[in-house]
Every structure is written in structure tokens, then in C-alpha cells.
Design a protein around this motif. Sequence first.
Motif, PDB file in Angstrom:
ATOM      1  N   ASP A   1       0.777  -1.260  -0.020  1.00  0.00           N
ATOM      2  CA  ASP A   1       0.052   0.074   0.065  1.00  0.00           C
ATOM      3  C   ASP A   1       0.882   1.190   0.108  1.00  0.00           C
ATOM      4  OD1 ASP A   1      -1.774   1.916   0.055  1.00  0.00           O
ATOM      5  OD2 ASP A   1      -2.535   1.047   2.070  1.00  0.00           O
TER       6      ASP A   1
ATOM      7  N   HIS B   1       0.961   3.553   6.279  1.00  0.00           N
ATOM      8  CA  HIS B   1      -0.274   2.870   6.273  1.00  0.00           C
ATOM      9  C   HIS B   1      -0.249   2.003   7.523  1.00  0.00           C
ATOM     10  CE1 HIS B   1      -3.827   0.336   5.482  1.00  0.00           C
ATOM     11  NE2 HIS B   1      -3.007  -0.815   5.714  1.00  0.00           N
TER      12      HIS B   1
ATOM     13  N   SER C   1     -11.922  -2.265   4.691  1.00  0.00           N
ATOM     14  CA  SER C   1     -10.916  -3.061   4.150  1.00  0.00           C
ATOM     15  C   SER C   1     -10.787  -3.279   2.596  1.00  0.00           C
ATOM     16  CB  SER C   1     -10.497  -4.559   4.735  1.00  0.00           C
ATOM     17  OG  SER C   1     -10.656  -4.267   6.172  1.00  0.00           O
TER      18      SER C   1
ATOM     19  N   ARG D   1     -10.037  -0.012   1.102  1.00  0.00           N
ATOM     20  CA  ARG D   1      -8.360   0.225   1.047  1.00  0.00           C
ATOM     21  C   ARG D   1      -7.600  -0.643  -0.018  1.00  0.00           C
ATOM     22  NH1 ARG D   1      -5.658   4.495   3.003  1.00  0.00           N
ATOM     23  NH2 ARG D   1      -3.542   3.890   2.472  1.00  0.00           N
TER      24      ARG D   1
ATOM     25  N   GLU E   1      -7.371   9.379   8.107  1.00  0.00           N
ATOM     26  CA  GLU E   1      -6.742   9.419   6.641  1.00  0.00           C
ATOM     27  C   GLU E   1      -6.253  10.674   6.212  1.00  0.00           C
ATOM     28  OE1 GLU E   1      -9.471   7.676   4.132  1.00  0.00           O
ATOM     29  OE2 GLU E   1      -9.960   5.853   5.315  1.00  0.00           O
TER      30      GLU E   1
ATOM     31  N   THR F   1      -2.411   6.439   8.100  1.00  0.00           N
ATOM     32  CA  THR F   1      -3.835   5.739   7.983  1.00  0.00           C
ATOM     33  C   THR F   1      -4.103   5.008   9.356  1.00  0.00           C
ATOM     34  OG1 THR F   1      -3.438   5.905   5.643  1.00  0.00           O
ATOM     35  CG2 THR F   1      -5.255   4.810   6.408  1.00  0.00           C
TER      36      THR F   1
END
Length: 486
Positions: free
Chosen positions: A108, A117, A183, A186, A225, A360
Amino acid sequence: MALIVDAADYFRVLRQIILAAERELLFIGWDFDFEIEMLPGESDSDGLAPDGFPNQLGAFLEAAVEQAPDLHVYLLKWNGAVIAAPGRLMPTVALSVFGSDRIHFALDGHHPFGACHHQKIAVADDKLAFCGGIDATEDRWDTSEHLPDDPRRVRKDGSPSEPWHDATSALTGPVASALAELSRKRWHRATGDTLKRPASTPADIWPDDLDVDAKDVDVAIARTEPPYDGEPLINEIEQLYIGSIEAATDTIYIESQYFASETVCAALEKRLREQDGPEIVVINPEAALSQLEDDAMHVLRGRMIDRLRAADHQDRFRIFYPVTAKGDPIYVHAKIMITDASILRLGSSNLNDRSMGFDTECDVAVEGPEALITGFRARLLSEHLGVSPEVFEEALQKENLLIGAIESLNSPKGRGLRRIDPRPDGIIGGFLANTRLLDPRYRPGQETSAGQGVRPRHLALIAGGALVGGLAFLAWQKWRGGGPRS
């Protein structure tokens, strides 16, 4: 809802959930280490755990997929963890390339440069979710006893790992489905791939040996975020912290890896200046995991301790670190706040500026029931003090104050809590604290380009400075006529 303390219990329950999943497993994490033994010290000669499946995380996931023909596993890991722990890259690549085509792995990078993250979520079949502070990686496993020199608490290279305190939650119902949807979103942002919600399965996958701490409670999900790709900052976690602090009447109990958030410190400082405001107890690690981290975060912590002690005109503030029976520090990685007997927040966010507006994060929170919240606080403090929850509750009833109960049970030797005092800034620590170079954040309304933190130009300056320093040192050695010495 169940509240799980320390990774020994979490990893054991996690294995049961992985084996019970039929359609989809979602893992959203800061890091994964596929070579760790989930149940240290319990492997047979073939590397199998008592449940008959491989003890190592990576091999265990492959075996779980093999015995569930419709199961897909999605693992999303922070791309920066590859730099932070490069030795874990090859096992990850091997699992991704040579493992089952139903195990999907992605890094990510969907965040501003320098951001992290940091969410720690696992969801099975939209039915059961874990959300908290525990990563499935090295150095996390420990029992709540935090035994000195526990032979099971060891790294892959055979070196001992330090005592480690952590916590997470297990949740079913609509909140599990909501965490699954978070999730999947994401995953989509990181990879561009859209995951469909799995078909419903009839099986109840709650483990038989996991005690239920509460039923039929409303659960809030709070996020951080950073602004990115035109999306604004989400700072629900910061609002939850500050709102809970403002609402507290009797006690504020905090466990966190750091203690450096400016807005949270200001909210606590305001409450300490009041007449007959709430008691505030903070549990932190004694030191950070590296000297750089210590300079970056604990100098800020020291400044905040000074501010809060100056505001504490009624002796209502304490900050401690826990120790083992031998007096060795226990590293605190849990991220918890409990206010009065009414609000419990647990998740991935630390009390630093990054968690409020740069990284995040994902937390969960409940308002009541009282027995759940006070029972969990007693569970945590009794662990730190080396007594039973019943003994702690008796002391609390007798003293009628949280700090009084803690100090009445806190032994000066062996298991207990020790006072944290500020340290001198130092040149590097003072610079990092003044600039918050490693603890940046965005404010509401800021765009990504306006953010602070470690940027490419900072890395270039650091590298250039190191090069100039090295050349200067070599020139000085040559001038002395000695050359480099061993």
C-alpha cells in the motif's frame, strides 16, 4: 465483542478464525512476517502446531487455503515496511509468486510521501473482525505474564525479544461487515482492484474458547486518513480523543506507544487546570525501539510531561512504564483510552501527531456497558501491577481513586509500574522536537502538497550531509597521517 490482551492469545484465536473462514480473509496491516511461528515453542519435528497445521504464518496460510477450496486471502501491507524490514521481503515474494493463486499480496503506497499505512485489521467472511494494535510480525508475541527470559519469546535468528504489551478486539455483527468494507475499499485504493462482498456462509465462526465480553453493543469506527488524490483529511480519531477527554468526569486511562500529540496534550492540560477534574493515568514504554525514535518522540513526551505536571495543581496526573518481575521494562504497544466507566477506545492510533493527521489509522470505540469498560481497565492494570483483577477492584473501592489504588498496590520491586521523567533534549532530539520532522501532520483544510514531514529533499540533505561528513573525516585522518583506525 471480546477484548484480547497480548499477542499470545491473539495469534491462537487468529489461527482458529483463519481455519474457519470459507470465502474471504482480509488482512490490512503495517507489516506481516510470514516466517514467524504463531505459537512459539509448540512445533513438532515437522514444524506443525498442535492443531496439525504449519506453525509458520506463511505456510499456515497456504495450508488454510488448500483445505478451503473457495477461500481467497488478501494481504495489504504498508510499502514502507519493505524498507523498515528488508529481510522480510524475500519470504513475502516467495509466498506471492510460488504460493497459491488464491493468496493475493499487495503493498500500500496510497498515501503522501513519508506517511504510513498503520491500520491493523483482519476480517473473515464479513462475519468476524479483529481491530487493534497487534501486527502479525516479529517481536510481537508475548503472554500477559511477560515472563523474564521466556524462551518462547525469541526472534528467528535465536536472539531474545523484549517483553511486549499489546491489545486488540474481536467483533461480530454489522461492525465486522463495516470493517470488511473499509478493508476492501483500502485494497481498491492501493491496487485499483474491486473486491466483491463474499457470499454469505451459514457457519458461526466465533471460537468456542474466546470469552464474549459484551453483546448487543453499538460500536463506532473512527479513522485517520491524510488528504490524498483530492480527498480531504479525515481526523475522526482526533475528534474522538478530544471529545472523550472533554466529557470525562472522574478518570482518563491511556495506554499508548507514544505521548506526543499536541492537541491531545492541550485537552489534558485544560482538564488538569480545572478544580476537581478527572484523574489522568498514562502507561507508556520506558524507551523507544531506537535512538532516533527516542530522539524524535520521547523528547516531545518529556516536554508534554513538564506541561501537564505544571498544570497539575491537585496531584491528579501520573505517567508510568511497566516492568517484569525482574524489573526489566515491558514495551507498551497497545493503543487504548478509557474515560470514566463509559467510553472505551482501542485501535491502531498512537498519541502522536502522525496518528491524528498523517498516517492511515483505524480505531473502534464503545460507549458502555459499564461492566465491560471497568472490567477491562481492571484487567489491564492488574496485569501491570502483578495482581488479580479482583484484588485491584478491592483496592479501587477502598481508595475510591484510581491513582490511590495503583499506588497502594504498586510494589517498588518486581512486577509493577515505574515513574517516567523527562530526559534532556540533546541536539538531535531538540531539533526533531522543534521541527516535528518525524512526527508531522495535516490540519483540516490542508492539501497534500502543504503537508510537512520527511520529503525527498530532506533525504537528499541527510545523504549529502553524511557524505560531506564522511569526506571531512577522511581528510582529517589523512592530515593527521594516521589513516582510518580499527
